[in-house]
Design a protein around this motif. Structure first.
Motif, PDB file in Angstrom:
ATOM      1  N   ARG A 110       0.870  -1.172   0.000  1.00 24.70           N
ATOM      2  CA  ARG A 110       0.000   0.000   0.000  1.00 24.70           C
ATOM      3  C   ARG A 110       0.910   1.226   0.000  1.00 24.70           C
ATOM      4  O   ARG A 110       1.928   1.242   0.702  1.00 24.70           O
ATOM      5  CB  ARG A 110      -0.864   0.055   1.254  1.00 24.70           C
ATOM      6  CG  ARG A 110      -1.797  -1.116   1.448  1.00 24.70           C
ATOM      7  CD  ARG A 110      -3.175  -0.850   0.869  1.00 24.70           C
ATOM      8  NE  ARG A 110      -4.074  -1.904   1.278  1.00 24.70           N
ATOM      9  CZ  ARG A 110      -4.183  -3.085   0.677  1.00 24.70           C
ATOM     10  NH1 ARG A 110      -3.420  -3.359  -0.372  1.00 24.70           N
ATOM     11  NH2 ARG A 110      -5.047  -3.992   1.096  1.00 24.70           N
ATOM     12  N   SER A 111       0.516   2.227  -0.719  1.00 26.91           N
ATOM     13  CA  SER A 111       1.291   3.467  -0.721  1.00 26.91           C
ATOM     14  C   SER A 111       0.341   4.642  -0.580  1.00 26.91           C
ATOM     15  O   SER A 111      -0.668   4.725  -1.291  1.00 26.91           O
ATOM     16  CB  SER A 111       2.110   3.596  -2.011  1.00 26.91           C
ATOM     17  OG  SER A 111       3.117   2.595  -2.049  1.00 26.91           O
ATOM     18  N   ALA A 112       0.654   5.508   0.351  1.00 29.30           N
ATOM     19  CA  ALA A 112      -0.170   6.683   0.610  1.00 29.30           C
ATOM     20  C   ALA A 112       0.534   7.925   0.071  1.00 29.30           C
ATOM     21  O   ALA A 112       1.755   8.062   0.204  1.00 29.30           O
ATOM     22  CB  ALA A 112      -0.413   6.839   2.107  1.00 29.30           C
ATOM     23  N   PRO A 113      -0.200   8.846  -0.527  1.00 30.44           N
ATOM     24  CA  PRO A 113       0.406  10.065  -1.100  1.00 30.44           C
ATOM     25  C   PRO A 113       0.763  11.073  -0.015  1.00 30.44           C
ATOM     26  O   PRO A 113       0.043  12.032   0.241  1.00 30.44           O
ATOM     27  CB  PRO A 113      -0.702  10.586  -2.025  1.00 30.44           C
ATOM     28  CG  PRO A 113      -1.975  10.123  -1.382  1.00 30.44           C
ATOM     29  CD  PRO A 113      -1.660   8.783  -0.762  1.00 30.44           C
ATOM     30  N   VAL A 114       1.908  10.842   0.635  1.00 32.45           N
ATOM     31  CA  VAL A 114       2.279  11.687   1.780  1.00 32.45           C
ATOM     32  C   VAL A 114       2.499  13.143   1.384  1.00 32.45           C
ATOM     33  O   VAL A 114       2.433  14.029   2.236  1.00 32.45           O
ATOM     34  CB  VAL A 114       3.531  11.138   2.492  1.00 32.45           C
ATOM     35  CG1 VAL A 114       3.227   9.813   3.155  1.00 32.45           C
ATOM     36  CG2 VAL A 114       4.700  11.021   1.531  1.00 32.45           C
ATOM     37  N   ALA A 115       2.732  13.393   0.111  1.00 35.43           N
ATOM     38  CA  ALA A 115       2.930  14.777  -0.321  1.00 35.43           C
ATOM     39  C   ALA A 115       1.674  15.614  -0.079  1.00 35.43           C
ATOM     40  O   ALA A 115       1.749  16.840   0.065  1.00 35.43           O
ATOM     41  CB  ALA A 115       3.322  14.829  -1.792  1.00 35.43           C
ATOM     42  N   SER A 116       0.519  14.940  -0.008  1.00 34.90           N
ATOM     43  CA  SER A 116      -0.731  15.665   0.208  1.00 34.90           C
ATOM     44  C   SER A 116      -1.074  15.811   1.683  1.00 34.90           C
ATOM     45  O   SER A 116      -2.094  16.407   2.033  1.00 34.90           O
ATOM     46  CB  SER A 116      -1.884  14.948  -0.507  1.00 34.90           C
ATOM     47  OG  SER A 116      -2.081  13.653   0.032  1.00 34.90           O
ATOM     48  N   PHE A 117      -0.211  15.263   2.562  1.00 40.37           N
ATOM     49  CA  PHE A 117      -0.472  15.340   3.993  1.00 40.37           C
ATOM     50  C   PHE A 117      -0.038  16.694   4.538  1.00 40.37           C
ATOM     51  O   PHE A 117       1.097  17.119   4.352  1.00 40.37           O
ATOM     52  CB  PHE A 117       0.282  14.225   4.722  1.00 40.37           C
ATOM     53  CG  PHE A 117       0.271  14.363   6.217  1.00 40.37           C
ATOM     54  CD1 PHE A 117      -0.912  14.309   6.929  1.00 40.37           C
ATOM     55  CD2 PHE A 117       1.456  14.559   6.924  1.00 40.37           C
ATOM     56  CE1 PHE A 117      -0.926  14.438   8.312  1.00 40.37           C
ATOM     57  CE2 PHE A 117       1.454  14.684   8.309  1.00 40.37           C
ATOM     58  CZ  PHE A 117       0.257  14.622   9.003  1.00 40.37           C
ATOM     59  N   THR A 118      -0.955  17.344   5.200  1.00 42.28           N
ATOM     60  CA  THR A 118      -0.638  18.581   5.905  1.00 42.28           C
ATOM     61  C   THR A 118      -1.167  18.457   7.322  1.00 42.28           C
ATOM     62  O   THR A 118      -2.309  18.040   7.539  1.00 42.28           O
ATOM     63  CB  THR A 118      -1.275  19.802   5.226  1.00 42.28           C
ATOM     64  OG1 THR A 118      -2.690  19.602   5.128  1.00 42.28           O
ATOM     65  CG2 THR A 118      -0.697  20.029   3.834  1.00 42.28           C
ATOM     66  N   ALA A 119      -0.347  18.804   8.287  1.00 40.05           N
ATOM     67  CA  ALA A 119      -0.731  18.669   9.688  1.00 40.05           C
ATOM     68  C   ALA A 119      -1.614  19.849  10.085  1.00 40.05           C
ATOM     69  O   ALA A 119      -1.238  20.701  10.887  1.00 40.05           O
ATOM     70  CB  ALA A 119       0.503  18.588  10.562  1.00 40.05           C
ATOM     71  N   ALA A 120      -2.814  19.873   9.503  1.00 41.54           N
ATOM     72  CA  ALA A 120      -3.750  20.955   9.806  1.00 41.54           C
ATOM     73  C   ALA A 120      -4.538  20.622  11.061  1.00 41.54           C
ATOM     74  O   ALA A 120      -4.659  19.465  11.441  1.00 41.54           O
ATOM     75  CB  ALA A 120      -4.689  21.148   8.616  1.00 41.54           C
TER      76      ALA A 120
END
Length: 614
Positions: free
Chosen positions: A400-410
């Protein structure tokens, strides 16, 4: 021997029906199927070229299911139903496996741990739970099973169902869409600490070969007191066990191996003994069902080949010791390649605050076939201190691979937890984002969904919105306390993207809060096939970044698995694919059980709800 004889006496026609998937197996009310068919090894499909000791990666050849099959996409259709009846009873001053009386024991079919649920990948599992507890409601959660499209079978009281009232029963039924090692336990306050728990072993392919499946090895803490009384003391900030830490829990009285151990005073009980066959490879299904204790496991003179984290098959990794957090499971293979003799299977506690036990050296015995009936002589070396941290170095077979580039610690996807004291009611809480969870037993979340009034749910339900549709949800959990927490997500595996380093001594006042920094921590997040599991450790004074796919409609808990902490409100629930819930499962199944509970609580119950309820 009786179970083996029963298998041998099955007629050819009965065996053929079983193999072809046309047989429904029913167990007597106090005898699980595993007493009729001897453990998960005996449940394997009989195919000469598949699932043999030299080819565990294959499961079936026609149709083809193997270690590379994604069980979130494909599940075998066996047509077999494994049927169990679990009767819950309670006993005062029950003599446990270490020879000492427990003030209040709550047991499954009169035993601890409860019977093993065994099945094959793709079987239907049906469990009727009869609640013969005197005053407690109950529910049974199948920890680690995703309940894909069957959230109403998840067994979380106040969330997916009303509790089962005393003298009443409820039947759970679902398909084993996964394989591996899980466990079941009560999800009614801290009740499982009195004994309402047991192992689950679902046979399927494995990422490495083994000869003998020795089945589940449950290694968990044991309290001689009644857990509701202990919880009341923990909730009281005026009764600290650790100076300066209100509501700190007492040490556990022992650590039991499949319900057994000698007691610390050396005056009773007995040790679990597992038998190894020289030269053979043995599969051990390690489970930590503790209330408070995590530990590091080691076997003198041997190594563990890890092949699964929780229920996720991984590329095999060989280690000499293994940290096991509360709620976690590991499938490990141990080769009997040492001299015939006896060897200690040791559980060692970390120096960090993730559980303290009064047993000085809790251990079981691995005895090679042909060895003398005696204790081991070598204690081995102390394993490295884990600092209450589990490894994130495992590689799942199915990626499984998650698009971490879209993760923002909002703020919208950051969960802050901290310990709080309300002196006005002498109560310790573990709120998440300033709100400790408290469910309504009489009106569970799925009933709100059924009635179309989710918008009126109280703030104390701690309902967190997640992205709609089949997409990725990212969460940053910030721990504003000195205690590491084993956090567990229902209904999913979580991808462990990253975490702050563990602290060797988090109680040291010199330690400071470590906050996620997107500039320095963001580039180090691992989105490409990171370690995946359903329970992991949130570091003390630190952060944890996780992701999961919102592909399973339902109301799913995400909570700390330290029993006192979830009792004190350390939990949120994700309401996932809300519009799809009523069409994916039959919510009318809630009615009969909730009617029974409404007739009992609160009018006929001798106690108030004094904690989170889950």
């Amino acid at each position: 021997m009786v179970a083996t004889l029963n298998v041998l006496l099955l007629s050819c026609s009965l065996l053929w029906a079983l193999l072809m998937g046309n047989l429904v197996l029913a167990a007597p009310s106090l005898a699980p199927v595993s007493h009729i068919l001897q453990g998960p090894k005996e449940l394997h499909p009989r195919q000469s070229t598949c699932n043999t000791a030299s080819n565990r990666q294959c499961w079936t050849t026609s149709p083809a299911f193997n270690i590379n099959t994604d069980y979130e996409v494909s599940t075998p259709s066996t047509g077999v139903t494994r049927t169990y009846t679990f009767t819950l009873t309670e006993s005062n001053n029950w003599i446990g496996g270490d020879g000492r009386p427990k003030v209040k024991a709550m047991l499954v079919n009169g035993q601890f741990p409860g019977p093993t649920i065994t099945a094959n990948w793709g079987d239907r599992i049906t469990i009727t739970v009869i609640n013969n507890l005197a005053t407690n409601g109950t529910s049974i959660h199948f920890h680690g099973l995703h309940q894909k499209n069957t959230n109403n079978q998840d067994g979380a009281g106040g969330v997916t169902e009303c509790p089962i009232a005393p003298t009443k029963s409820k039947t759970y039924s679902f398909i084993a869409t996964q394989y591996g090692t899980a466990w079941y336990h009560s999800h009614f306050s801290a009740q499982y600490g009195n004994g309402v728990l047991g192992p689950i072993a679902i046979s399927g392919p494995a990422s490495a070969n083994y000869d003998i499946d020795l089945g589940p090895v449950m290694i968990g803490d044991w309290y001689l007191g009644a857990v509701n009384q202990i919880a009341a003391r923990v909730n009281n900030p005026n009764n600290p066990y650790i100076p300066g830490f209100p509501g700190s829990p007492p040490n556990s009285d022992n650590l039991l191996f499949n319900g057994k151990n000698v007691n610390p005073a050396g005056s009773g009980g007995s040790r679990l003994v597992l038998t190894f066959t020289p030269g053979q490879k043995h599969l051990l299904r390690i489970i930590n069902p503790s209330v408070q204790n995590s530990y590091t496991l080691s076997l003198v003179g041997h190594s563990f080949q890890i092949i699964a984290t929780d229920m996720v098959p991984i590329t095999p990794v060989t280690v000499t010791s293994l940290f096991v957090g509360i709620g976690q499971r590991y499938d490990v293979i141990v080769t009997a390649n040492q001299a015939v003799g006896n060897y200690w299977l040791n559980a060692t506690f970390s120096s960090g605050p993730c559980g303290i036990c009064n047993a000085p050296r809790p251990a079981a015995i691995i005895r090679y076939s042909g060895a003398a009936n005696s204790n081991p002589t070598s204690t081995g070396s102390v394993p490295p201190d884990s600092s209450c941290a589990d490894s994130r170095a495992y590689s799942p077979i199915v990626t499984r691979s998650a698009p971490v580039a879209s993760f923002t610690a909002a703020p919208a996807n950051t969960l802050n937890t901290n310990i709080k004291v309300d002196n006005s009611i002498a109560r310790v809480f573990w709120p998440v984002n300033n709100s400790p969870m408290k469910v309504n037993w009489n009106n569970p979340t799925l009933e709100y969904v059924k009635n179309g009034n989710v918008g009126s749910m109280p703030a104390a339900a701690n309902v967190i919105s997640v992205p709609t549709g089949n997409t990725w949800a990212f969460w940053l959990i910030q721990n504003n306390s000195s205690i590491p927490h084993p956090v567990h997500l229902h209904g999913h595996d979580i991808l462990l993207l990253g975490a702050s380093p563990a602290l060797a001594n988090p109680i040291n006042p010199q330690n400071r809060l470590r906050v996620y920094n997107p500039s320095t921590d963001g580039p180090n997040l691992k989105g490409n096939n990171p370690t995946r599991r359903d329970t992991t450790m949130l570091p003390a004074w630190g952060w944890l970044a996780v992701a999961y796919r919102t592909n399973n409609p339902g109301a799913w808990l995400f909570h700390c698995h330290i029993a006192w902490h979830v009792s004190q409100g350390f939990s949120v629930q994700y309401l996932e694919q809300l519009s799809a819930i009523p069409t994916t499962m039959d919510l009318n199944t809630l009615t009969a059980n909730c009617n029974n509970w409404d007739a009992y609580y609160p009018a006929n119950a001798p106690f108030p709800q004094d904690d989170s309820g889950i």
